[in-house]
Design a protein around this motif. Structure first.
Motif, mmCIF file in Angstrom:
data_model
loop_
_atom_site.group_PDB
_atom_site.id
_atom_site.type_symbol
_atom_site.label_atom_id
_atom_site.label_comp_id
_atom_site.label_asym_id
_atom_site.label_seq_id
_atom_site.Cartn_x
_atom_site.Cartn_y
_atom_site.Cartn_z
ATOM 1 N N GLY A 115 -22.564 -13.800 -34.441
ATOM 2 C CA GLY A 115 -22.426 -12.405 -34.849
ATOM 3 C C GLY A 115 -22.404 -11.430 -33.681
ATOM 4 N N LEU A 116 -21.794 -11.868 -32.613
ATOM 5 C CA LEU A 116 -21.680 -11.011 -31.440
ATOM 6 C C LEU A 116 -20.209 -10.635 -31.252
ATOM 7 C CD1 LEU A 116 -23.986 -10.391 -29.288
ATOM 8 C CD2 LEU A 116 -22.658 -11.832 -27.782
ATOM 9 N N GLY A 117 -19.956 -9.354 -30.971
ATOM 10 C CA GLY A 117 -18.600 -8.941 -30.646
ATOM 11 C C GLY A 117 -18.604 -8.396 -29.230
ATOM 12 N N HIS A 118 -17.572 -8.674 -28.478
ATOM 13 C CA HIS A 118 -17.551 -8.220 -27.088
ATOM 14 C C HIS A 118 -16.203 -7.592 -26.772
ATOM 15 C CE1 HIS A 118 -18.516 -9.253 -22.598
ATOM 16 N NE2 HIS A 118 -18.254 -7.988 -22.805
ATOM 17 N N VAL A 119 -16.209 -6.310 -26.450
ATOM 18 C CA VAL A 119 -14.984 -5.672 -25.975
ATOM 19 C C VAL A 119 -15.051 -5.708 -24.455
ATOM 20 C CG1 VAL A 119 -13.616 -3.571 -25.959
ATOM 21 C CG2 VAL A 119 -14.892 -4.208 -28.007
ATOM 22 N N LEU A 120 -14.252 -6.598 -23.894
ATOM 23 C CA LEU A 120 -14.314 -6.834 -22.456
ATOM 24 C C LEU A 120 -13.789 -5.643 -21.669
ATOM 25 C CD1 LEU A 120 -12.915 -10.443 -22.564
ATOM 26 C CD2 LEU A 120 -15.089 -9.875 -21.504
ATOM 27 N N GLU A 121 -14.237 -5.552 -20.427
ATOM 28 C CA GLU A 121 -13.701 -4.554 -19.515
ATOM 29 C C GLU A 121 -12.216 -4.827 -19.349
ATOM 30 O OE1 GLU A 121 -15.614 -4.724 -15.770
ATOM 31 O OE2 GLU A 121 -14.843 -2.792 -15.113
ATOM 32 N N GLY A 122 -11.406 -3.780 -19.427
ATOM 33 C CA GLY A 122 -9.957 -3.984 -19.330
ATOM 34 C C GLY A 122 -9.343 -4.396 -20.655
ATOM 35 N N ARG A 123 -10.151 -4.444 -21.704
ATOM 36 C CA ARG A 123 -9.724 -4.627 -23.091
ATOM 37 C C ARG A 123 -9.326 -6.038 -23.489
ATOM 38 N NH1 ARG A 123 -6.517 0.458 -21.352
ATOM 39 N NH2 ARG A 123 -8.265 1.882 -21.309
ATOM 40 N N ALA A 124 -8.706 -6.800 -22.569
ATOM 41 C CA ALA A 124 -8.342 -8.192 -22.870
ATOM 42 C C ALA A 124 -7.590 -8.349 -24.184
ATOM 43 C CB ALA A 124 -9.598 -9.073 -22.873
ATOM 44 N N LEU A 125 -6.605 -7.480 -24.408
ATOM 45 C CA LEU A 125 -5.780 -7.606 -25.615
ATOM 46 C C LEU A 125 -4.785 -8.742 -25.439
ATOM 47 C CD1 LEU A 125 -5.035 -3.847 -26.300
ATOM 48 C CD2 LEU A 125 -6.598 -5.327 -27.564
ATOM 49 N N GLN A 176 -5.030 1.380 -27.005
ATOM 50 C CA GLN A 176 -5.392 0.006 -26.644
ATOM 51 C C GLN A 176 -6.901 -0.196 -26.754
ATOM 52 O OE1 GLN A 176 -3.811 -1.496 -22.989
ATOM 53 N NE2 GLN A 176 -1.701 -1.090 -23.569
ATOM 54 N N GLN A 177 -7.656 0.825 -26.306
ATOM 55 C CA GLN A 177 -9.113 0.723 -26.405
ATOM 56 C C GLN A 177 -9.547 0.674 -27.869
ATOM 57 O OE1 GLN A 177 -11.170 0.421 -23.550
ATOM 58 N NE2 GLN A 177 -12.430 -0.302 -25.226
ATOM 59 N N MET A 178 -8.880 1.474 -28.693
ATOM 60 C CA MET A 178 -9.176 1.445 -30.129
ATOM 61 C C MET A 178 -8.892 0.062 -30.697
ATOM 62 S SD MET A 178 -7.646 4.952 -31.591
ATOM 63 C CE MET A 178 -8.224 6.528 -31.047
ATOM 64 N N LEU A 179 -7.750 -0.501 -30.295
ATOM 65 C CA LEU A 179 -7.378 -1.819 -30.816
ATOM 66 C C LEU A 179 -8.408 -2.867 -30.387
ATOM 67 C CD1 LEU A 179 -5.503 -3.715 -32.296
ATOM 68 C CD2 LEU A 179 -4.062 -3.851 -30.266
ATOM 69 N N ALA A 180 -8.864 -2.767 -29.132
ATOM 70 C CA ALA A 180 -9.849 -3.741 -28.660
ATOM 71 C C ALA A 180 -11.140 -3.641 -29.468
ATOM 72 C CB ALA A 180 -10.126 -3.524 -27.178
ATOM 73 N N ILE A 181 -11.556 -2.411 -29.767
ATOM 74 C CA ILE A 181 -12.773 -2.230 -30.570
ATOM 75 C C ILE A 181 -12.523 -2.717 -32.000
ATOM 76 C CG2 ILE A 181 -14.382 -0.516 -31.515
ATOM 77 C CD1 ILE A 181 -13.861 1.177 -28.988
ATOM 78 N N ALA A 182 -11.372 -2.328 -32.553
ATOM 79 C CA ALA A 182 -11.044 -2.725 -33.927
ATOM 80 C C ALA A 182 -10.984 -4.247 -34.052
ATOM 81 C CB ALA A 182 -9.705 -2.117 -34.336
#
Lengths: 290, 235
Positions: B78-88, B141-147
């Protein structure tokens, strides 16, 4: 060589080119998937292709199994061998690049020798996929080449749909595009590597079966096939399925056109010239990323 | 405690990047982790999610010890990680990125309802579902990474410098989004260089300097701390 070309020559050259292209695509797709997911060049991929052809030979010619059934069985057994290679040989290497090079190169030699020792000497060929020519308005086309093209087309389409539409396919595509990003979605990289090896090996086996029904079989047939596979990756761009398809068709048709004018030896030189040209003028390939 | 870190040491190439860090994240809260470049903020997050195994120390998440585990096993908890640089996934569509975010979710109907929920938070992503991720603006892009991370229904979201490279207006919007995420019950560990944004929305803050926590406490109090003001707020 005549100065004028008949319609027969043109059609036959194109069909030959498409057929060769289809075979190259089946080899190249596996290489490009494995390279983009696992970050390794599978130097024994040509031998996997060879093994696929010999499996069909073993089942069909030596034991009388139906040819198409033999190709299907070969596809699945070779896929399992791909899985085993990943699980037993590659996974323990934990990403050390030189180890991969050594292990896969060694594996290719072992597989060549094993097949050489397991079969009797002499010319081996697979039976024709579909005997005889097809008469299209007075132009004769070899039926087996048509079958080969259809099989290659079908498998390519299948892979494309798998990668685009299924959960595991999307996960593979994602892993190829950003490894850490994929890890952070909970995707297990070992599962992805195993799938890449299984799919790539299965496709190469079918490529081997198609190649074996057109040319003779020998334990060293994988070397040239591997070279063509690398050429496709360079032309099409790493990790791109459309690129691999277009690269394969370019290579196949260019070879058969050149063979028509200059003889089939050009077929061996051409891939090397294309590789150099692309590396100099367009290193990312036709459809490559970045 | 949802996340508890006890005396964490991380070593890169022979030098200690983290020197005995301890901190915690309470369930339902936003905790921020401040520090300059190279202080070890990203390293801490990478250690939590298993990308960089710690040299010593303990990491507890939701009652389970997770240090030394593999990323795929940690994310599953149950961990989510938005990496630095987004990693999309740059050549995949917005929708495909989100679908991969739900990789561990089994129930298809639930995935669809999460997707709808994400779209209400990020209406802009809904407008761009079929666009390739690389064609989005930095903020999108940041929104997408969080989403994408939210698609995995995490209990705790690790956010690594979400404001990096964004316009002031977009930074404000990201701040609002983080508060909304907290409201729907997801705790957030926010790593930031933008102290004003981070302390403005967080309940607790920690300040990291060259691998050690030098300050910690209530975010509102930290915001008025003279040391923080001088070092991170430029006052």
């Amino acid at each position: 060589m005549g100065v004028t070309l008949s319609g027969q020559d043109v059609i036959q050259t194109i069909i030959n080119g498409l057929c060769m292209g289809g075979m190259y695509i089946l080899i190249g797709m596996g290489l490009t998937i494995i390279l983009s997911i696992m970050n390794i060049l599978q130097f024994a991929h040509g031998e996997v292709y060879m093994l696929g052809a010999f499996t069909v030979y073993f089942l069909c010619v030596l034991h009388g199994v139906n040819l198409y059934l033999a190709v299907l069985v070969s596809m699945f057994t070779t896929a399992i061998i791909g899985l085993l290679i990943e699980r037993i040989l590659l996974r323990p290497l934990k990403g050390v690049f030189m180890s991969y090079v050594c292990v896969t190169t060694g594996l290719s030699l072992i597989m060549q020798t094993a097949v050489l020792l397991s079969f009797t000497k002499g010319t081996k060929q697979l039976p024709s996929l579909w005997k005889g020519p097809l008469d299209v308005y007075g132009v004769f086309i070899s039926k087996e080449r048509i079958v080969a093209i259809v099989i290659a087309l079908f498998l390519t389409l299948g892979l494309y749909i798998f990668l685009k539409q299924t959960k595991y396919g999307l996960a593979m595509t994602a892993s190829a595009q950003n490894r850490e990003g994929a890890l952070m979605q909970g995707i297990n990289p070992n599962v992805m590597s195993a799938m890449a090896m299984a799919i790539g090996s299965g496709l190469a086996a079918v490529g081997g079966a198609l190649g074996g029904s057109i040319f003779n079989l020998d334990p060293y047939m994988g070397g040239l096939a591997f070279l063509k596979g690398i050429t496709l990756i360079v032309i099409g761009g790493l990790g791109s399925i459309p690129g691999t398809v277009v690269g394969g068709l370019i290579l196949g048709i260019a070879e058969s056109v050149l063979a028509l004018f200059f003889g089939s030896q050009m077929g061996i030189i051409l891939p090397l010239i294309l590789v150099i040209a692309f590396l100099v003028f367009r290193p990312k390939g036709l459809f490559g990323h970045d | 405690m949802l996340l508890e870190i006890k005396n964490l040491w991380v070593n890169y190439g022979g030098s200690d990047i983290l020197k005995g860090i301890s901190f915690e994240v309470e369930e339902g809260s936003i905790v921020t982790y401040l520090g300059n470049n190279g202080a070890g903020k990203s390293t801490t997050l990478r250690a939590i999610c298993g990308l960089k195994p710690p040299a010593s120390g303990e990491i507890w998440f939701n009652g389970k010890r997770i240090d030394g585990k593999l990323p795929e096993d940690i994310i599953k908890l149950g961990l989510g990680h938005v990496l630095e640089g987004r990693a999309l996934f740059p050549y995949m569509s917005v929708l495909e990125n989100l679908v991969v975010g739900a990789y561990l979710q089994k129930n298809r109907r639930q995935i669809n309802s999460t997707l709808e929920e994400v779209y209400t938070h990020f209406p802009r992503l809904k407008e761009r579902v079929s666009q390739q991720a690389r064609t989005l603006s930095g903020g999108e892009q940041q929104m997408l990474a969080i989403a994408r991370a939210l698609m995995g229904k995490p209990k705790l979201l690790l956010l690594d410098e979400p404001s990096l490279g964004l316009s002031p207006l977009m930074i404000k919007e990201i701040g609002k989004i983080i508060q909304e995420i907290q409201k729907r019950g997801t705790s957030v560990l926010l790593v930031e260089q933008n102290a004003r944004l981070a302390l403005g929305i967080a309940q607790t803050g920690y300040v990291l300097e060259t691998g050690e926590i030098v300050l910690s406490g209530d975010a509102k109090i930290l915001l008025n701390d003279p040391q923080v003001k001088r070092a991170y707020l430029g006052i």
